[in-house]
Design an enzyme around this catalytic site. Structure first.
Site, mmCIF file in Angstrom:
data_model
loop_
_atom_site.group_PDB
_atom_site.id
_atom_site.type_symbol
_atom_site.label_atom_id
_atom_site.label_comp_id
_atom_site.label_asym_id
_atom_site.label_seq_id
_atom_site.Cartn_x
_atom_site.Cartn_y
_atom_site.Cartn_z
ATOM 1 C CE1 TYR A 37 -47.066 -37.353 64.159
ATOM 2 C CE2 TYR A 37 -48.945 -38.540 64.208
ATOM 3 C CZ TYR A 37 -48.015 -37.927 63.555
ATOM 4 O OH TYR A 37 -47.900 -38.011 61.927
ATOM 5 C CD GLN B 210 -38.430 -32.569 53.464
ATOM 6 O OE1 GLN B 210 -39.024 -33.316 52.689
ATOM 7 N NE2 GLN B 210 -37.061 -32.313 53.185
ATOM 8 C CG ASP C 113 -36.721 -31.867 64.929
ATOM 9 O OD1 ASP C 113 -36.160 -30.708 64.742
ATOM 10 O OD2 ASP C 113 -36.377 -32.895 64.224
ATOM 11 C CG HIS D 204 -43.875 -32.247 56.049
ATOM 12 N ND1 HIS D 204 -42.829 -32.910 55.671
ATOM 13 C CD2 HIS D 204 -44.629 -31.677 54.807
ATOM 14 C CE1 HIS D 204 -42.810 -32.914 54.283
ATOM 15 N NE2 HIS D 204 -43.733 -32.180 53.873
ATOM 16 N N GLY E 241 -29.791 -33.617 54.543
ATOM 17 C CA GLY E 241 -30.303 -34.728 55.374
ATOM 18 C C GLY E 241 -32.082 -34.860 54.800
ATOM 19 C CB SER F 241 -34.648 -39.372 50.817
ATOM 20 O OG SER F 241 -35.952 -38.982 51.320
#
Ligand code: NAD
Length: 231
Positions: free
Chosen positions: A53, A86, A89, A104, A169, A171
């Site tokens: 991380y 999700q 950043d 997340h 962006g 899936s």
């Protein structure tokens, strides 16, 4: 004011230089997800997890928002815009979005391992021996695979008030996050921007725009800003 809910995944940050999970073949750099992004990994080898991380955080710090992040922020002049991401950043915030929910977690924060409500901003590395005010080790403030996603009800409630939904962006493979889009009300217009084919589980109609975020999102935003003037 009409509400636009923007639901984003790793693809919105791809053109800022942050790799998507899918594009990296399930590997982030040299790491397999289960080695670094699970509670078991943290128990087994916390140093490895922190190093992973720390590398991700450095990449985020060096990245800058792209045209898609900026266009999404610009919508705030005419719409009630809620971003549900999700991503861990902070590129939506740095582009100027003021209402961002991170499903997340956030890589620019650390969290106490004794009390999950104790969060601290970080900009550099997180190390073994970095403690919260209770004296417990700090961990990255991210949701690992296999952990609860506590913001799901909040995100679903935001989604249920949408007039327009823009999915960019993702899936739509990672649950329960992907299920949030199903909470949009029937009258909401839905759009999905992705260069690849995405299986939309929702059987309500979604307008699919096959393209990259930095090109397709600013075009949609321009259209919606003009539309709001004739409303
Ligand atoms: P994913 O990797 O499963 O899917 C990414 C999607 O983005 C794919 O459908 C891909 O076709 C699309 N994409 C690639 N380039 C694009 C572009 N230029 N414009 C628009 N779309 C593009 O990612 P996910 O669905 O977000 O799920 C993976 C999990 O890993 C999530 O939790 C995600 O947030 C996390 N992750 C986060 C980051 C970050 O914070 N930047 C980076 C990698 C993964």
């Amino acid at each position: 004011m009409k509400r636009i809910v923007v639901f984003t995944g790793a693809g919105v940050s791809a053109e800022s230089g942050l790799k998507t999970f899918r594009d990296s073949g399930g590997l982030w750099e040299e790491y397999a997800v289960e080695e670094v992004a699970t509670p078991e990994a943290w128990k087994r080898d916390p140093q490895l997890v922190l190093t992973f991380y720390n590398k991700r955080r450095k990449q985020v710090v060096e990245a800058t928002p792209n045209a898609a992040h900026k266009a999404i922020a610009a919508l705030e002049s005419k719409y009630d815009v809620r971003v549900i991401t999700q991503n861990i950043d902070d590129l939506h915030e740095r582009a100027g979005s003021s209402n961002v929910l991170h499903l997340h977690g956030e890589i620019m924060k650390s969290r106490s391992t004794a009390d999950e409500n104790l969060l601290y901003p970080i900009s550099g590395n997180l190390e073994l021996g970095d403690h919260c005010e209770l004296g417990s080790q700090l961990r990255p403030h991210v949701v690992w695979f296999g952990e609860q996603v506590p913001e799901i009800p909040h995100a679903s409630s935001i989604m249920s008030g949408a007039d327009i939904v823009l999915i960019v962006g993702t899936s739509l493979n990672v649950y329960p996050a992907a299920g949030v889009v199903l909470h949009a009300p029937p009258h909401a217009r839905r759009y999905l921007v992705d260069p690849a084919s995405v299986d939309v589980v929702d059987d309500l109609s979604v307008k699919v725009i096959k393209g990259i975020a930095s090109e397709a999102v600013p075009l949609l935003v321009q259209q919606w800003l003009q539309e709001s003037e004739v409303d």
